[in-house]
Motif scaffolding. Sequence first.
Motif, PDB file in Angstrom:
ATOM      1  N   UNK A 169       0.834  -1.200   0.000  1.00  0.00           N
ATOM      2  CA  UNK A 169       0.000   0.000   0.000  1.00  0.00           C
ATOM      3  C   UNK A 169       0.871   1.253   0.000  1.00  0.00           C
ATOM      4  N   UNK A 170       0.452   2.238  -0.787  1.00  0.00           N
ATOM      5  CA  UNK A 170       1.102   3.544  -0.803  1.00  0.00           C
ATOM      6  C   UNK A 170       0.091   4.572  -0.298  1.00  0.00           C
ATOM      7  N   UNK A 171       0.498   5.335   0.696  1.00  0.00           N
ATOM      8  CA  UNK A 171      -0.320   6.417   1.214  1.00  0.00           C
ATOM      9  C   UNK A 171       0.231   7.729   0.677  1.00  0.00           C
ATOM     10  N   UNK A 172      -0.653   8.539   0.103  1.00  0.00           N
ATOM     11  CA  UNK A 172      -0.273   9.856  -0.407  1.00  0.00           C
ATOM     12  C   UNK A 172      -0.527  10.872   0.704  1.00  0.00           C
ATOM     13  N   UNK A 187       4.204   7.424   1.532  1.00  0.00           N
ATOM     14  CA  UNK A 187       4.701   6.421   2.469  1.00  0.00           C
ATOM     15  C   UNK A 187       4.318   5.064   1.892  1.00  0.00           C
ATOM     16  N   UNK A 188       5.295   4.181   1.772  1.00  0.00           N
ATOM     17  CA  UNK A 188       5.032   2.823   1.298  1.00  0.00           C
ATOM     18  C   UNK A 188       5.045   1.905   2.506  1.00  0.00           C
ATOM     19  N   UNK A 189       3.947   1.196   2.695  1.00  0.00           N
ATOM     20  CA  UNK A 189       3.786   0.311   3.848  1.00  0.00           C
ATOM     21  C   UNK A 189       4.932  -0.695   3.922  1.00  0.00           C
ATOM     22  N   UNK A 190       5.572  -0.753   5.084  1.00  0.00           N
ATOM     23  CA  UNK A 190       6.646  -1.713   5.317  1.00  0.00           C
ATOM     24  C   UNK A 190       7.999  -1.302   4.761  1.00  0.00           C
ATOM     25  N   UNK A 191       8.109  -0.088   4.211  1.00  0.00           N
ATOM     26  CA  UNK A 191       9.376   0.383   3.639  1.00  0.00           C
ATOM     27  C   UNK A 191       9.757   1.718   4.276  1.00  0.00           C
ATOM     28  N   UNK A 192      11.042   1.916   4.452  1.00  0.00           N
ATOM     29  CA  UNK A 192      11.528   3.203   4.956  1.00  0.00           C
ATOM     30  C   UNK A 192      11.613   4.193   3.802  1.00  0.00           C
TER      31      UNK A 192
END
Length: 123
Positions: free
Chosen positions: A45-48, A78-83
């Motif tokens: 998932x990507x959150x804008x 923000x990409x879920x699970x990624x810095x």
Amino acid sequence: MQLTKNFSLSEFECKCGCEMPTNILENVKELSYHLQRLRDKFDAKITVNSGYRCENHNKKIGGKKHSQHLKGLASDIVVEGKTPEEVYNFVDKLQKLNMFKLGGLGKYETFTHLDIRGNIARW
């Protein structure tokens, strides 16, 4: 309005609630297409956090005078699970391999800025 499988227009609208100009909408549609491709590659998932910004809102939050957000060409994600660093490095690699539209990349503490300005810019 659904723009892609996983992104809707509401995610990219200015936080002040103003109406998005038609020419900006075309840019946001292109941006969402590239973000969808990125989401598919990450399979996450990507959150804008921020998409299009009108001049007033951009000024209010201290945005750059010539920000790509003003054109609907930028998003802070923000990409879920990624810095943010992992996202930055991944997109940078894809751009160098001509697998992702050229643009700006900014690495921040809690998000990654990504834009499709057409030339490489880094910070």
